[in-house]
Write a protein that holds these residues in place. Structure first.
Motif, mmCIF file in Angstrom:
data_model
loop_
_atom_site.group_PDB
_atom_site.id
_atom_site.type_symbol
_atom_site.label_atom_id
_atom_site.label_comp_id
_atom_site.label_asym_id
_atom_site.label_seq_id
_atom_site.Cartn_x
_atom_site.Cartn_y
_atom_site.Cartn_z
ATOM 1 N N SER A 127 0.855 -1.193 0.000
ATOM 2 C CA SER A 127 0.000 0.000 0.000
ATOM 3 C C SER A 127 0.886 1.237 0.000
ATOM 4 C CB SER A 127 -0.866 0.026 1.268
ATOM 5 O OG SER A 127 -0.031 0.221 2.395
ATOM 6 N N GLY A 128 0.222 2.389 -0.114
ATOM 7 C CA GLY A 128 0.965 3.639 -0.052
ATOM 8 C C GLY A 128 1.575 3.850 1.327
ATOM 9 N N ALA A 129 0.768 3.636 2.361
ATOM 10 C CA ALA A 129 1.258 3.861 3.727
ATOM 11 C C ALA A 129 2.493 3.003 4.010
ATOM 12 C CB ALA A 129 0.158 3.545 4.733
ATOM 13 N N VAL A 132 5.544 4.343 2.418
ATOM 14 C CA VAL A 132 6.075 5.463 3.199
ATOM 15 C C VAL A 132 6.798 4.943 4.446
ATOM 16 C CG1 VAL A 132 5.412 7.504 4.557
ATOM 17 C CG2 VAL A 132 4.399 7.130 2.306
ATOM 18 N N PHE A 155 -0.566 14.183 3.078
ATOM 19 C CA PHE A 155 -1.268 12.918 3.342
ATOM 20 C C PHE A 155 -0.320 11.797 2.946
ATOM 21 C CE2 PHE A 155 -3.873 9.279 2.937
ATOM 22 C CZ PHE A 155 -5.033 9.479 3.669
ATOM 23 N N HIS A 156 0.006 10.936 3.913
ATOM 24 C CA HIS A 156 1.000 9.903 3.625
ATOM 25 C C HIS A 156 0.593 8.512 4.077
ATOM 26 C CE1 HIS A 156 3.811 12.974 2.265
ATOM 27 N NE2 HIS A 156 3.453 13.682 3.312
ATOM 28 N N GLY A 157 -0.599 8.374 4.656
ATOM 29 C CA GLY A 157 -1.039 7.034 5.044
ATOM 30 C C GLY A 157 -1.409 6.948 6.505
ATOM 31 N N GLU A 231 4.840 15.574 -0.642
ATOM 32 C CA GLU A 231 4.191 15.269 -1.921
ATOM 33 C C GLU A 231 4.586 16.388 -2.882
ATOM 34 O OE1 GLU A 231 -0.247 14.147 -1.101
ATOM 35 O OE2 GLU A 231 0.616 15.119 0.643
ATOM 36 N N GLU A 236 -4.538 14.743 -1.190
ATOM 37 C CA GLU A 236 -5.696 14.831 -0.286
ATOM 38 C C GLU A 236 -5.832 16.233 0.295
ATOM 39 O OE1 GLU A 236 -7.900 12.229 -0.015
ATOM 40 O OE2 GLU A 236 -6.558 11.558 -1.598
ATOM 41 N N ASP A 264 6.899 11.555 -2.106
ATOM 42 C CA ASP A 264 5.749 10.651 -2.052
ATOM 43 C C ASP A 264 4.879 10.861 -3.296
ATOM 44 O OD1 ASP A 264 3.459 9.240 -1.575
ATOM 45 O OD2 ASP A 264 3.160 9.950 0.476
ATOM 46 N N VAL A 266 2.679 8.586 -4.379
ATOM 47 C CA VAL A 266 1.633 7.558 -4.326
ATOM 48 C C VAL A 266 0.406 7.987 -5.140
ATOM 49 C CG1 VAL A 266 -0.047 6.495 -2.738
ATOM 50 C CG2 VAL A 266 2.397 6.462 -2.188
ATOM 51 N N GLN A 267 0.071 9.275 -5.083
ATOM 52 C CA GLN A 267 -1.107 9.733 -5.830
ATOM 53 C C GLN A 267 -0.735 10.400 -7.163
ATOM 54 O OE1 GLN A 267 -5.323 12.069 -4.950
ATOM 55 N NE2 GLN A 267 -4.178 11.320 -3.252
ATOM 56 N N LYS A 293 -0.976 3.110 -5.308
ATOM 57 C CA LYS A 293 -2.224 3.370 -6.051
ATOM 58 C C LYS A 293 -2.282 2.806 -7.470
ATOM 59 C CE LYS A 293 -3.921 7.328 -3.402
ATOM 60 N NZ LYS A 293 -5.093 6.729 -2.786
HETATM 61 C C1 LIG Z 1 0.369 10.863 -1.332
HETATM 62 C C2 LIG Z 1 -0.166 9.666 -0.605
HETATM 63 N N1 LIG Z 1 0.674 8.913 0.128
HETATM 64 C C3 LIG Z 1 0.253 7.822 0.785
HETATM 65 C C4 LIG Z 1 -1.061 7.444 0.743
HETATM 66 C C5 LIG Z 1 -1.522 6.214 1.478
HETATM 67 O O1 LIG Z 1 -1.818 5.212 0.590
HETATM 68 P P1 LIG Z 1 -2.671 3.931 1.063
HETATM 69 O O2 LIG Z 1 -4.050 4.404 1.280
HETATM 70 O O3 LIG Z 1 -2.528 2.984 -0.074
HETATM 71 O O4 LIG Z 1 -2.042 3.443 2.300
HETATM 72 C C6 LIG Z 1 -1.978 8.184 -0.010
HETATM 73 C C7 LIG Z 1 -3.393 7.816 -0.074
HETATM 74 O O5 LIG Z 1 -4.250 8.545 -0.504
HETATM 75 C C8 LIG Z 1 -1.517 9.326 -0.704
HETATM 76 O O6 LIG Z 1 -2.339 10.091 -1.424
#
Ligand SMILES: Cc1ncc(COP(=O)(O)O)c(C=O)c1O
Length: 456
Positions: A127-129, A132, A155-157, A231, A236, A264, A266-267, A293
Motif C-alpha cells: 500500500s501507499g502507507a 512510506v 497525506f501519507h497514510g 508530496e 488529499e 511521495d 503515491v497519488q 495506487k
Molecule cells: C500521497 C499519498 N501517500 C500515501 C497514501 C496512502 O496510501 P494507502 O491508502 O494505499 O495506504 C496516499 C493515499 O491517498 C496518498 O495520497
C-alpha cells in the motif's frame, strides 16, 4: 456491454440513486464494515474503462479512478491477460524470502523509470502507507538519524509512522497520540492560502527557507534530521501545486545537511500529472520515491524506490510477507507497458489541457470557484464563499458532488472545499466532455439557487 454507446447512453440513470439494491448493500455495509471515508451512496456491480454500473443498473461516468488507481481504465484487457497468465503459474511465494522473475523485472523497470541515473533498489510493499513506512525506515537506517520534516496538508497514510506526517485534517490525528515521534511539520507552499500571508514570488520561498533560518537554529539540529517527506503536489490536501522553487529549495537544504529527500508520489506518480513523476517538473532528483495506487491498476502493491547506497546493509532490518506478490507485479508490468505503448502520458497532457480550460471557463463564470489548479489529469477546483474572504465552502462542494452524482458523474472531494478531477488517462473524449457538462450544470444550478437566496 457497459460503455457500449449503440445500446446505451452514458451516463444512464434509470432508477433513483441509491436504488433498492444499492440501498440493501449500503445498509449491510453500514452494519458490518468499519466506518471509513465513503462519501457517495454508490454500490458497484461492474466497471469497464471509465464507466461504472451500480447494482440497480445505473451507469455512471467515473472521474475518480478509485483515487488515481484505475489510471488506465477499469479492467484494461492487457492487464487482465497478464493477471490471468500469472495466476496459471503461481499466485504467491514469499517474494522477500525467495526469488522470481516477475518481481525482479518490475524492480528493474521501476529503477529505470524513476528520475536519477544511478544504481537504485526497490522495496515492495502492499500500500501507499507501507511504502512510506519503508521510506522512513530506509532514511533512519541509512542516516542513523531519527527525526523528520513534513508538511501541513500532507497525506501519507494511516499507519503510525506515516500518520505522524498527516496534516490534512484533525480527524486523521486526534486520539492517536503518540504516533512516531520526531516529525516537524511546517506549512506547505499553498500560495492560494499562504500560512505566512505572503505572496509568491515576493515571499522568496520563505516556507522552505524557514527550515534553515529558524528550525535548524532554534528547534532542532539539522544533523538529527533523517528525511524531508513531501508530496510534489499535495493530493488529499487539495491538489496544491507548489512553485517549483519550493521543492528545489528543499533539495538544496537536504543536500547541504545530508538529509534524504523523500518524494511521495503515491497519488501523483506514474503519468498522472503529465510526466511519469510530478517531481520531474522541478528537475529535482529525490533520494527515495514512493509509489502505490495506480501501479498495478487496482491490485494492492506499493514500492519505495531509492538510491542503492541507502540500502539496508544487513538482512532482516526490513521485510514483509506479501511484498512483491507475483500477480500484483504482473499487473504492474502490464500497466506500465500500456502507459508506454498507448502513449498515455501524451494523452494526459492533451486531456489535462482540456480539463483545465473547462474549469477556468467555469471559474470566470461562477464566483464560488476560487481556484483551479493541478497538472496533467490531476486537477481540482476550490469552492469559496466569496472572493474577498476566500472562506472555504465545503457545503457547496458537497452539494455539487451530490448533484453531479444524481446526474451520473462520480466525483470526489479533496482539501477543505475542493473537488478533484482524475479520470482515466484513456477516457474517451466524448465521455470526458459529457462529465464536465454534468459538472457545469451542477454549478449552474447552484448559482441559480444562491442567486435566489441572495435576492429573497
Ligand atoms: C500521497 C499519498 N501517500 C500515501 C497514501 C496512502 O496510501 P494507502 O491508502 O494505499 O495506504 C496516499 C493515499 O491517498 C496518498 O495520497
Amino acid at each position: 456491454m457497459i460503455g457500449d454507446k449503440k445500446k446505451s447512453q452514458i451516463p444512464e440513470i434509470n432508477h433513483k440513486v441509491p436504488g433498492k439494491n444499492s440501498g440493501k448493500i449500503i445498509e449491510m455495509e453500514e452494519k458490518y464494515l468499519a466506518t471509513t471515508t465513503k462519501h457517495l451512496p454508490l454500490a458497484i456491480k461492474k466497471g469497464k474503462g471509465s464507466v461504472v454500473e451500480d447494482v440497480d443498473g445505473n451507469k455512471f461516468i467515473d472521474f475518480t479512478t478509485g483515487v488515481c488507481v484505475t489510471n488506465i481504465g477499469i479492467g484494461h484487457p492487457k492487464v487482465l491477460k497478464a493477471i490471468k497468465n500469472q495466476i496459471k503459474d503461481f499466485i504467491y511465494f514469499a517474494g522477500t524470502d525467495f526469488s522470481y522473475e516477475v518481481q525482479a523485472n518490475l524492480a528493474k523497470r521501476l529503477t529505470e523509470i524513476t528520475p536519477g541515473k544511478f544504481a537504485k533498489k526497490v522495496f515492495f510493499a502492499n500500500s501507499g502507507a507501507e511504502s512510506v513506512e519503508a521510506a522512513i525506515k530506509i532514511s533512519k537506517w541509512s542516516t542513523k538519524r531519527n527525526q523528520f520534516i513534513g508538511f501541513i496538508g500532507g497525506f501519507h497514510g494511516r499507519t503510525m509512522g506515516a500518520n505522524a506526517f498527516m496534516g490534512c485534517k484533525v480527524v486523521q490525528r486526534e486520539r492517536y497520540f503518540p504516533m512516531m515521534p520526531g516529525v516537524w511539520q511546517l506549512p506547505y507552499a499553498y500560495c492560494f492560502r499562504c500560512a505566512y500571508h505572503e505572496e509568491y514570488p515576493k515571499c522568496d520561498i520563505w516556507c522552505a527557507k524557514i527550515i534553515e533560518e529558524i528550525y535548524f537554529k532554534q528547534l532542532v539540529s539539522a544533523e538529527e534530521i533523517a528525511g524531508i517527506l513531501l508530496e510534489p503536489i499535495q493530493g488529499e490536501g487539495g491538489y496544491i501545486v507548489p512553485p517549483d522553487e519550493f521543492i528545489q529549495e528543499l533539495k538544496k537544504i537536504a543536500t547541504k545537511y545530508g538529509i534524504l529527500l523523500i518524494d511521495d508520489e503515491v497519488q501523483t506518480g506514474l503519468g498522472r500529472t503529465g510526466k511519469m513523476f510530478a517531481i520531474e517538473y522541478t528537475d529535482v532528483i529525490p533520494d527515495i520515491i514512493t509509489v502505490a495506487k495506480g501501479l498495478a491498476s487496482g491490485l494492492p502493491i506499493g514500492a519505495a524506490i531509492y538510491d542503492a547506497k541507502f540500502d539496508f546493509k544487513i538482512k532482516g532490518a526490513h521485510s514483509n510477507t506479501f511484498g512483491g506478490n507475483p500477480v500484483c507485479c504482473a499487473s504492474a508490468l502490464a500497466t506500465l507497458d500500456v502507459i508506454k505503448e498507448e502513449g498515455l502520458i501524451d494523452s494526459v497532457n492533451e486531456k489535462g489541457k482540456y480539463m483545465k480550460k473547462r474549469l477556468e471557463e467555469m471559474k470566470s463564470k461562477y464566483e464560488f470557484i476560487g481556484d483551479v489548479r493541478g497538472r496533467g489529469m490531476f486537477v481540482a477546483c476550490e469552492f469559496i464563499t466569496d472572493p474577498f474572504t476566500k472562506k472555504p465552502n465545503s457545503e457547496l462542494a458537497d452539494h455539487i458532488t451530490e448533484h453531479s452524482f444524481q446526474k451520473g458523474l462520480i466525483l470526489m472531494p479533496c482539501g477543505f472545499s475542493s473537488i478533484r478531477f482524475v479520470p482515466a488517462f484513456n477516457i474517451p473524449m466524448k465521455i470526458l466532455e459529457k462529465g464536465f457538462d454534468i459538472f457545469e450544470s451542477a454549478c449552474a444550478e447552484a448559482a441559480n439557487k444562491y442567486a435566489k437566496i441572495k435576492s429573497a
